[in-house]
Design an enzyme around this catalytic site. Structure first.
Site, PDB file in Angstrom:
ATOM      1  N   VAL A   9       0.854  -1.119   0.016  1.00 41.00           N
ATOM      2  CA  VAL A   9       0.161  -0.045  -0.034  1.00 41.00           C
ATOM      3  C   VAL A   9       0.913   1.311  -0.091  1.00 41.00           C
ATOM      4  O   VAL A   9       1.702   1.798   1.037  1.00 41.00           O
ATOM      5  CB  VAL A   9      -0.845  -0.059   1.111  1.00 41.00           C
ATOM      6  N   PRO A  10       1.075   1.642  -1.230  1.00 48.39           N
ATOM      7  CA  PRO A  10       2.187   2.762  -1.423  1.00 48.39           C
ATOM      8  C   PRO A  10       2.012   4.102  -0.826  1.00 48.39           C
ATOM      9  O   PRO A  10       1.991   5.347  -1.365  1.00 48.39           O
ATOM     10  CB  PRO A  10       2.292   2.813  -3.004  1.00 48.39           C
ATOM     11  N   CYS A  11       2.072   4.055   0.672  1.00 49.00           N
ATOM     12  CA  CYS A  11       2.245   5.481   1.183  1.00 49.00           C
ATOM     13  C   CYS A  11       3.302   6.246   1.005  1.00 49.00           C
ATOM     14  O   CYS A  11       3.335   7.647   1.047  1.00 49.00           O
ATOM     15  CB  CYS A  11       1.880   5.440   2.673  1.00 49.00           C
ATOM     16  N   HIS A  12       4.272   5.578   0.546  1.00 51.20           N
ATOM     17  CA  HIS A  12       5.521   6.421   0.333  1.00 51.20           C
ATOM     18  C   HIS A  12       5.346   7.405  -0.918  1.00 51.20           C
ATOM     19  O   HIS A  12       6.294   8.102  -1.245  1.00 51.20           O
ATOM     20  CB  HIS A  12       6.836   5.340   0.092  1.00 51.20           C
TER      21      HIS A  12
END
Length: 156
Positions: free
Chosen positions: A118-121
């Protein structure tokens, strides 16, 4: 709940999940690596290894994070940010229908339990800055450079 610890270029990743899906991926500076990966986590481990080798840009693992309905709504929106792209917290708030919810969106982003998948970056400040990241800004920078479609070459 099954658990595995694997080595990544950014530290030791802890994966937790069961037959309902992956619930946690977090990263630590050091730790012991799991010698035998539980069967329910094998695909997630394999896909993460492909990602770090530059062979995977999307994930197909069943995800099962724990969180509030709002947090899950934010995390689902994060899944829509394409590999190699970024968006701001404000843009994400607008996508979710409430530009005034920027702080709540940022807080939910920071509680994301599924590092990388889950690409919160991929969420940055409106001015393009690398704002807070639970895994450390050095990891966020590495991940964004890893996903960047622009490769820097040297002249010499």
């Amino acid at each position: 709940m099954e658990t595995a610890y694997i080595k990544t270029p950014l530290g030791i990743a802890k994966l937790q999940g069961n037959i309902n899906g992956l619930s946690v991926i977090s990263v630590f500076d050091d730790g012991k690596i799991t010698e035998v990966i539980p069967e329910v986590l094998e695909d997630a481990v394999y896909q993460l290894q492909e990602y770090f080798r530059g062979e995977r840009t999307t994930f197909s693992v069943e995800l099962n994070p724990e969180g509030t309905d709002f947090q899950k709504k934010v995390w689902n929106a994060l899944l829509q940010i394409p590999f190699g792209k970024t968006c701001s917290y404000l843009q994400l708030s607008k996508v979710l229908g409430d530009p005034k919810a920027i702080r709540a969106v940022a807080a939910a982003n920071g509680k994301n339990p599924l590092w990388i998948m889950v690409p919160c970056h991929r969420v940055i400040g409106s001015d393009g800055s690398l704002t807070g990241y639970a895994g450390g800004l050095h990891r966020k920078k590495w991940l964004l450079e890893h996903e960047s479609p622009v490769t820097q070459t040297t002249l010499f």
